[in-house]
Design a protein around this motif. Sequence first.
Motif, short mmCIF file in Angstrom:
data_model
loop_
_atom_site.label_atom_id
_atom_site.label_comp_id
_atom_site.label_asym_id
_atom_site.label_seq_id
_atom_site.Cartn_x
_atom_site.Cartn_y
_atom_site.Cartn_z
N ASN A 69 32.26 9.08 88.07
CA ASN A 69 31.25 8.10 88.44
C ASN A 69 30.94 7.23 87.23
O ASN A 69 31.85 6.66 86.65
CB ASN A 69 30.00 8.78 89.01
N GLY A 106 30.74 12.45 98.67
CA GLY A 106 29.42 12.22 98.10
C GLY A 106 28.36 13.22 98.52
O GLY A 106 27.27 13.24 97.96
N GLY A 148 34.00 11.36 93.46
CA GLY A 148 33.38 10.19 92.89
C GLY A 148 34.15 8.91 93.18
O GLY A 148 34.91 8.82 94.14
N GLU A 201 24.10 10.17 93.08
CA GLU A 201 24.60 8.91 93.61
C GLU A 201 23.63 7.77 93.30
O GLU A 201 22.48 8.00 92.94
CB GLU A 201 24.80 9.02 95.13
#
Length: 375
Positions: free
Chosen positions: A196, A350, A317, A71
């Motif tokens: 992502n 996440g 994501g 992340e």
Amino acid sequence: MDDLNIKALRALSHCPMSADQLAEVLKISPGQSRELLQTLNPLLTVEASDAGAAFRLNAGMATVGVVDFSEARVLLLLSDLGGRVLARTSLPRAFIITESVLFETLNRLEALLNEQAVAELSALVLAVPGEIASESGRLIRSSRFADPENLDLEALFSERFRCPVLLKNDIRLAVEGELRYGNIQSAENALMICFNASLGSAIMLGGQVYPGTHGLAGQLEHLLVNITDDNEPGSLAYCLSVPGMVKRANKELEKYPDSLLHKLKDEDGVHTQDLCRGYLQNDPLCERIVHRAGKILANLIFNLGMFLDINTVVLNGDITGFGDKFLDYVRSVMPGSVLPIRVSYSGLKGRAAAVGGIQTAAEAAQAQLLKQAAR
């Protein structure tokens, strides 16, 4: 450790069990259960119960760590051997992991250990986006790290913390997390796709993450398909990644003078959150871009589902920002199949890679402690 040892320690981390109770849970004979408990004895405590001696994992005998680079905010966790989180912290947003971010990560992890009065780690897992060489265990390609080819993360962290350091692909760890606590707990064969900065993916076959010959199985982002607007070859990463959708939104915005994105954008243009908000408010441009990706994704899921006989697909994501509306659309345009394919968002979102990392670190520490006890 073999699978039976792992399953036994997972069971004994939840509650104390007698040999007969463990045998029933693992579907083995009482004799096998007693032999197993003898093998695992260095990691267990014994309690009295109505059924006689009851065994439990001694979760507090060691501490493991996880550094999750998947992340924008690098997440640091400490856990006991049973997977219980003892402490956590995170770093400020960093979209590229530079040398300064790495050293800040090292210092913050050391500070976290000192705050918890932990003398040493028994294992440390690094969850990293990108490709990891199966033989060397080194990161060979990643858009998350600056100069990944010349970066030895394992050496960097093991030198500071003097413990086994495991470098693991973040999507594969996310599958492990979902397998234990998320939306693939009951699945034998599944696919996870993470949207992502690029497109990450991993395959689970027979209840195990499938690595492939070079440890790169399931990497969909490099597949070339002839599906771009100008009818030239393009990668799935470009067609399906959320940054790719945002680029198209910025490129096509002037053709849609009434688009909500004109009000949402800033001086740098349209961002991910703008595209998500516009889509959820039925903006025509946003719907066109997102639904185009949805059709490609639906066909991809159908093809892989038929080819690998996968019945569960989990999405994670930035794509989750499009909400249930996007999931409903993907399901509605997916080609008909005699094989039902369940498509859902990650139950852990996440946290999936971090949860998988905790489990992986705990199992590595357990194996090391058993090995030391057998000497």
